[in-house]
Design a protein around this motif. Structure first.
Motif, PDB file in Angstrom:
ATOM      1  N   ALA A  34      56.755 -62.910 -20.718  1.00 34.06           N
ATOM      2  CA  ALA A  34      57.350 -61.605 -20.657  1.00 34.06           C
ATOM      3  C   ALA A  34      56.344 -60.696 -20.165  1.00 34.06           C
ATOM      4  O   ALA A  34      55.093 -60.823 -20.527  1.00 34.06           O
ATOM      5  CB  ALA A  34      57.670 -61.039 -22.229  1.00 34.06           C
ATOM      6  N   VAL A  35      56.678 -60.129 -18.956  1.00 29.73           N
ATOM      7  CA  VAL A  35      55.729 -59.042 -18.271  1.00 29.73           C
ATOM      8  C   VAL A  35      56.456 -57.856 -17.810  1.00 29.73           C
ATOM      9  O   VAL A  35      57.455 -57.648 -18.066  1.00 29.73           O
ATOM     10  CB  VAL A  35      55.242 -59.841 -16.894  1.00 29.73           C
ATOM     11  CG1 VAL A  35      54.428 -61.086 -17.378  1.00 29.73           C
ATOM     12  CG2 VAL A  35      56.506 -60.152 -16.113  1.00 29.73           C
ATOM     13  N   ASP A  36      55.403 -56.776 -18.001  1.00 31.67           N
ATOM     14  CA  ASP A  36      55.903 -55.253 -17.598  1.00 31.67           C
ATOM     15  C   ASP A  36      55.299 -55.157 -16.230  1.00 31.67           C
ATOM     16  O   ASP A  36      54.323 -55.172 -15.914  1.00 31.67           O
ATOM     17  CB  ASP A  36      55.257 -54.464 -18.745  1.00 31.67           C
ATOM     18  CG  ASP A  36      55.550 -52.844 -18.275  1.00 31.67           C
ATOM     19  OD1 ASP A  36      56.337 -52.875 -17.209  1.00 31.67           O
ATOM     20  OD2 ASP A  36      55.360 -52.238 -19.427  1.00 31.67           O
ATOM     21  N   ARG A 103      53.238 -56.290 -27.605  1.00 34.75           N
ATOM     22  CA  ARG A 103      52.261 -55.915 -26.607  1.00 34.75           C
ATOM     23  C   ARG A 103      52.770 -57.158 -25.473  1.00 34.75           C
ATOM     24  O   ARG A 103      53.382 -58.193 -25.553  1.00 34.75           O
ATOM     25  CB  ARG A 103      50.902 -56.530 -26.983  1.00 34.75           C
ATOM     26  CG  ARG A 103      50.421 -55.700 -28.222  1.00 34.75           C
ATOM     27  CD  ARG A 103      50.071 -54.440 -28.084  1.00 34.75           C
ATOM     28  NE  ARG A 103      49.152 -54.196 -27.232  1.00 34.75           N
ATOM     29  CZ  ARG A 103      48.909 -52.830 -26.946  1.00 34.75           C
ATOM     30  NH1 ARG A 103      49.652 -51.665 -27.460  1.00 34.75           N
ATOM     31  NH2 ARG A 103      48.019 -52.487 -26.277  1.00 34.75           N
ATOM     32  N   LEU A 104      52.579 -56.619 -23.993  1.00 33.01           N
ATOM     33  CA  LEU A 104      52.944 -57.482 -23.020  1.00 33.01           C
ATOM     34  C   LEU A 104      51.605 -57.618 -22.132  1.00 33.01           C
ATOM     35  O   LEU A 104      50.847 -56.453 -22.000  1.00 33.01           O
ATOM     36  CB  LEU A 104      53.940 -57.008 -22.149  1.00 33.01           C
ATOM     37  CG  LEU A 104      55.368 -56.726 -22.766  1.00 33.01           C
ATOM     38  CD1 LEU A 104      56.278 -55.985 -21.695  1.00 33.01           C
ATOM     39  CD2 LEU A 104      55.926 -57.920 -23.437  1.00 33.01           C
ATOM     40  N   GLU A 121      50.835 -62.473 -27.911  1.00 31.19           N
ATOM     41  CA  GLU A 121      51.098 -61.238 -27.239  1.00 31.19           C
ATOM     42  C   GLU A 121      49.738 -60.639 -26.812  1.00 31.19           C
ATOM     43  O   GLU A 121      48.795 -60.817 -27.371  1.00 31.19           O
ATOM     44  CB  GLU A 121      51.686 -60.197 -28.089  1.00 31.19           C
ATOM     45  CG  GLU A 121      53.153 -60.450 -28.727  1.00 31.19           C
ATOM     46  CD  GLU A 121      53.786 -59.722 -29.701  1.00 31.19           C
ATOM     47  OE1 GLU A 121      53.815 -58.640 -29.371  1.00 31.19           O
ATOM     48  OE2 GLU A 121      53.864 -60.050 -30.762  1.00 31.19           O
ATOM     49  N   GLY A 122      49.765 -59.930 -25.418  1.00 36.36           N
ATOM     50  CA  GLY A 122      48.504 -59.288 -24.927  1.00 36.36           C
ATOM     51  C   GLY A 122      48.035 -60.920 -24.309  1.00 36.36           C
ATOM     52  O   GLY A 122      48.863 -61.880 -24.279  1.00 36.36           O
ATOM     53  N   TRP A 123      46.668 -60.698 -23.658  1.00 36.77           N
ATOM     54  CA  TRP A 123      46.237 -62.043 -23.069  1.00 36.77           C
ATOM     55  C   TRP A 123      44.969 -62.439 -24.011  1.00 36.77           C
ATOM     56  O   TRP A 123      43.838 -61.890 -23.768  1.00 36.77           O
ATOM     57  CB  TRP A 123      45.806 -61.956 -21.669  1.00 36.77           C
ATOM     58  CG  TRP A 123      44.961 -62.948 -21.303  1.00 36.77           C
ATOM     59  CD1 TRP A 123      43.504 -62.629 -20.754  1.00 36.77           C
ATOM     60  CD2 TRP A 123      45.162 -64.263 -21.229  1.00 36.77           C
ATOM     61  NE1 TRP A 123      43.038 -64.199 -20.519  1.00 36.77           N
ATOM     62  CE2 TRP A 123      43.923 -65.095 -20.677  1.00 36.77           C
ATOM     63  CE3 TRP A 123      46.290 -65.279 -21.253  1.00 36.77           C
ATOM     64  CZ2 TRP A 123      44.165 -66.260 -20.325  1.00 36.77           C
ATOM     65  CZ3 TRP A 123      46.317 -66.365 -21.131  1.00 36.77           C
ATOM     66  CH2 TRP A 123      45.124 -67.194 -20.626  1.00 36.77           C
ATOM     67  N   ASP A 124      45.260 -63.109 -24.967  1.00 38.29           N
ATOM     68  CA  ASP A 124      44.384 -63.698 -25.840  1.00 38.29           C
ATOM     69  C   ASP A 124      44.102 -65.518 -25.425  1.00 38.29           C
ATOM     70  O   ASP A 124      45.170 -66.098 -25.931  1.00 38.29           O
ATOM     71  CB  ASP A 124      44.508 -63.649 -27.276  1.00 38.29           C
ATOM     72  CG  ASP A 124      43.395 -64.114 -28.251  1.00 38.29           C
ATOM     73  OD1 ASP A 124      42.975 -65.172 -27.821  1.00 38.29           O
ATOM     74  OD2 ASP A 124      43.251 -63.567 -29.198  1.00 38.29           O
ATOM     75  N   GLY A 157      46.590 -56.158 -23.888  1.00 40.44           N
ATOM     76  CA  GLY A 157      48.137 -55.747 -23.076  1.00 40.44           C
ATOM     77  C   GLY A 157      48.504 -54.247 -23.318  1.00 40.44           C
ATOM     78  O   GLY A 157      47.675 -53.471 -23.802  1.00 40.44           O
ATOM     79  N   THR A 158      49.601 -54.225 -22.913  1.00 37.16           N
ATOM     80  CA  THR A 158      50.146 -52.916 -23.012  1.00 37.16           C
ATOM     81  C   THR A 158      51.254 -52.806 -23.974  1.00 37.16           C
ATOM     82  O   THR A 158      51.941 -53.855 -24.431  1.00 37.16           O
ATOM     83  CB  THR A 158      50.623 -52.485 -21.651  1.00 37.16           C
ATOM     84  OG1 THR A 158      51.623 -53.283 -21.285  1.00 37.16           O
ATOM     85  CG2 THR A 158      49.351 -52.335 -20.742  1.00 37.16           C
TER      86      THR A 158
END
Length: 162
Positions: A34-36, A103-104, A121-124, A157-158
Motif C-alpha cells: 500500500a502506497v500513497d 502509516r504508508l 507499516e512505514g518502512w521498518d 511513513g506518513t
C-alpha cells in the motif's frame, strides 16, 4: 495495527472489474504493498517493494500494489511498475481504512481465509522481513533478503488517512 478486511470490500484493479476481497482470495494469498502517491516516503520504497514482489511472483500467491489514488494517479506514480504486478486503485482509501492501516507505505499479507497473515507499516526493514519470512515459510519459498544495500534507511511513513 492492521485488521482483517471485510470479505465484501471491493478492490478495483486498473484493468477489469472490481471484485471483493473474498473473490480475490479464492485460490491464492495476496501480498499488498500500500502506497500513497502524494508522498515522497512511498516513492522511496518502490524499488524495494518491486524486488520483494518479484521474489514471490512465482509462488502460489498474488502480488499487488494498493495505491491511494484513482487509476490515472496510480499509473502516473508507479509508471511501468503498474503493469508488472496487479495494481488496485483506492481513491477514497476504502481498503486502507477497512484494514485500519495507520502509516504508508505498508506491506500486508492477506491469507485465503480472509485474515491478515502479517503487516508492516512505514518502512521498518525488520518488520517487512518478518512478514516476508512468514509468507515464504507458508509458501515453501525463499524469502527476499531485507534489507539490501540499496534499500532506504528506516522511516515511520506518513499518515494513511491522507
Amino acid at each position: 495495527m492492521a485488521l482483517d478486511p471485510p470479505g465484501d470490500l471491493q478492490l478495483a484493479p486498473l484493468e477489469g472489474p472490481a471484485r471483493t476481497v473474498r473473490e480475490w482470495l479464492t485460490n491464492f494469498h495476496l501480498l499488498l504493498v500500500a502506497v500513497d502517491p502524494y508522498t515522497s516516503e512511498s516513492a522511496w520504497v518502490l524499488d524495494t517493494a518491486n524486488r520483494i514482489m518479484a521474489v514471490f511472483s512465482e509462488a502460489d500467491c498474488r502480488m499487488a500494489w494498493l495505491v491511494a489514488s484513482d487509476a490515472e494517479g496510480a499509473r502516473t506514480f508507479l509508471g511501468p511498475l503498474s503493469r508488472q504486478f496487479l495494481t488496485f486503485a483506492d481513491p477514497d482509501r476504502a481498503a486502507i481504512k477497512a484494514m485500519q492501516l495507520e502509516r504508508l507505505p505498508a506491506l500486508v499479507w492477506l491469507k485465503t481465509d480472509l485474515t491478515i497473515g502479517g503487516a508492516a507499516e512505514g518502512w521498518d526493514p525488520a518488520e517487512w522481513k518478518a512478514v516476508c519470512d512468514s509468507l515464504a515459510e507458508v509458501m515453501s519459498w525463499k524469502a527476499p533478503q531485507i534489507p539490501e544495500r540499496t534499500d532506504p534507511a528506516a522511516f515511520a511513513g506518513t499518515p494513511a488517512a491522507g
